[in-house]
Design an enzyme around this catalytic site. Structure first.
Site, PDB file in Angstrom:
ATOM      1  N   GLU A 142       2.123   5.404   4.551  1.00  0.00           N
ATOM      2  CA  GLU A 142       2.941   5.929   3.457  1.00  0.00           C
ATOM      3  C   GLU A 142       2.090   6.203   2.243  1.00  0.00           C
ATOM      4  OE1 GLU A 142       6.679   3.002   4.147  1.00  0.00           O
ATOM      5  OE2 GLU A 142       5.695   3.110   2.229  1.00  0.00           O
ATOM      6  N   CYS A 166       0.153   6.634  -5.274  1.00  0.00           N
ATOM      7  CA  CYS A 166       0.058   5.235  -4.848  1.00  0.00           C
ATOM      8  C   CYS A 166      -0.491   5.237  -3.410  1.00  0.00           C
ATOM      9  CB  CYS A 166       1.460   4.643  -4.920  1.00  0.00           C
ATOM     10  SG  CYS A 166       1.519   2.926  -4.506  1.00  0.00           S
ATOM     11  N   CYS A 221      -0.105  -5.429   6.580  1.00  0.00           N
ATOM     12  CA  CYS A 221      -0.839  -6.330   5.681  1.00  0.00           C
ATOM     13  C   CYS A 221      -0.713  -7.744   6.218  1.00  0.00           C
ATOM     14  CB  CYS A 221      -0.264  -6.254   4.272  1.00  0.00           C
ATOM     15  SG  CYS A 221      -1.145  -7.301   3.086  1.00  0.00           S
ATOM     16  N   CYS A 254       3.626 -11.521   1.912  1.00  0.00           N
ATOM     17  CA  CYS A 254       4.481 -11.801   0.742  1.00  0.00           C
ATOM     18  C   CYS A 254       5.946 -11.612   1.161  1.00  0.00           C
ATOM     19  CB  CYS A 254       4.135 -10.871  -0.410  1.00  0.00           C
ATOM     20  SG  CYS A 254       2.398 -11.027  -0.887  1.00  0.00           S
ATOM     21  N   CYS A 283       8.025  -8.306   0.489  1.00  0.00           N
ATOM     22  CA  CYS A 283       7.326  -7.036   0.699  1.00  0.00           C
ATOM     23  C   CYS A 283       7.531  -6.533   2.127  1.00  0.00           C
ATOM     24  CB  CYS A 283       5.841  -7.232   0.406  1.00  0.00           C
ATOM     25  SG  CYS A 283       4.843  -5.796   0.835  1.00  0.00           S
ATOM     26  N   CYS A 319       6.671  -0.360  -1.473  1.00  0.00           N
ATOM     27  CA  CYS A 319       5.618  -0.532  -0.490  1.00  0.00           C
ATOM     28  C   CYS A 319       6.124  -0.858   0.925  1.00  0.00           C
ATOM     29  CB  CYS A 319       4.801  -1.674  -1.085  1.00  0.00           C
ATOM     30  SG  CYS A 319       3.621  -2.463  -0.135  1.00  0.00           S
TER      31      CYS A 319
END
Ligand code: SAH
Ligand code: SF4
Length: 348
Positions: free
Chosen positions: A81, A100, A107, A111, A114, A330
């Site tokens: 993205e 961005c 990842c 978190c 997220c 995100c």
């Protein structure tokens, strides 16, 4: 590129022409590099040169037209993205068009709020794949007679866990012969990889740094950033100070605000005491709700949090809400795209 042109018996300025076209016009094949003579295009094609390119899998735009999100399919099928956020000129200022950039597919940091963190880690992206995101959106903007003014490494993934490729991308984006963006127009956002922050400070780059802190103490931070164990809030504050001392660039702490978790006035006072006199800027980010995530605090609670921080002498802004209706946080578009394909295939 210089060596290639020498090898092909071409003057060196042809290298500049090709680089300019690649970074500013995003051609998808050699035939589209119009600045160079047809004979050279034919020669490049005959010798088997191609342009590695990303395919646009999906494009969505917010109703106000200020947020555009691309889902790009890289070679090998990885979906990435990238988001363009536009801010009209404020009094006396200039309009900004910020890209961005994603630095990893998925990842590993996990978190809790997220969408990317909930996907897990897939792979590190190459510098070329980082640059392709900027060039892809530059092409969207060119059609509107506009250009990119800023790049933030705040998309999917942790840039400092993909250090080498992130730095290589920054060098390509700021090289006058390539994309030619100012170093000061780039910001790297990190969940707090301290060794990476110190390395970045030593790179002799003038890029901005944002550290995603989200909590004023370790106990609360560990609940939100489960991989934060090895680095305490105090360590991150020291790293931010070192970065400022070395580069002269102001550091921002990002603070994703989650309703009922880290948004109370007491937490704001604790944060204010921690930051008083440090010169660190705080960016409050009312969280974009994710399916497994947390809710966004009421506007009142966010304003009160900001007031308490300001009263403690801390410089603080609330992030302008952007693209919520197009899942601009995100990892969200890729997640919804995944859900959509699942829905389509199960309906078959
Ligand atoms: N890994 C880096 C950079 C990518 S995340 C980092 O964590 O800083 C970029 C920013 O988006 C971080 O500040 C992160 O906290 C924020 N973010 C992630 N999910 C979000 C959500 N659902 N709503 C709002 N901000 C979010
Ligand atoms: Fe990774 Fe940043 Fe998302 Fe945390 S917020 S999971 S570090 S991308």
């Amino acid at each position: 590129m210089d060596e290639l042109m020498v090898k092909l018996d071409q003057p060196r300025y042809r290298a500049d022409q090709v680089l300019h076209s690649l970074y500013h016009e995003a051609p998808t094949c050699i035939a589209e590099i119009r600045q160079i003579p047809a004979a050279l295009r034919a020669q490049l094609e005959a010798e088997g040169y191609t342009i590695g390119s990303a395919t646009e899998a999906r494009r969505v735009m917010s109703k106000d037209g200020l947020t555009t999100k691309l889902l790009l399919e890289m070679e090998g099928g990885t979906l990435l993205e990238t988001v363009l956020m536009q801010y009209p000129a404020t009094d006396g200022g200039h309009p900004r068009s910020t890209v961005c950039v994603s630095t990893q597919a998925g990842c590993a940091m996990g978190c809790v709020f997220c969408a990317t963190g909930q996907m897990g880690f897939e792979r590190n992206l190459k510098a070329e794949e980082l640059v392709a995101q900027v060039v892809g959106l530059a092409r969207v903007l060119r059609a509107r007679n506009e250009h990119i003014t800023n790049v933030v490494f705040m998309g999917m993934g942790e840039p400092l866990a993909n250090y080498k490729e992130t730095i290589r991308a920054i060098r390509l984006l700021t090289d006058a012969r390539a994309f030619g963006l100012g170093q000061r127009n780039i910001t790297v956002s990190t969940v707090g990889v301290i060794s990476g922050i110190d390395r970045l400070a030593d790179e002799d780059l003038q890029v901005g740094l944002a550290i995603s802190l989200h909590a004023p103490n370790d106990e609360l931070r560990r609940k939100l950033v489960p991989t934060a164990n090895e680095h305490s809030v105090g360590d991150l504050l020291s790293a931010a100070r070192r970065y400022f001392k070395k580069t002269g660039r102001r550091v921002t702490f990002e603070y994703a605000m989650l309703a009922g978790v880290n948004d109370s006035p007491e937490t704001a006072s604790e944060f204010g005491r921690l930051l008083r006199g440090t010169g660190i800027h705080v960016n409050l980010i009312p969280v974009n709700p994710t399916p497994r995530g947390h809710g966004r605090p009421a506007r009142r609670a966010t304003l009160e949090f900001e007031r308490v921080l300001r009263e403690a002498g801390v410089n603080c802004t609330i992030r302008v809400e952007k693209g919520t209706e197009i899942s601009a946080a995100c990892g969200q578009l890729r997640t919804t795209e995944g859900a959509r394909s699942v829905a389509v295939s199960s309906a078959d």
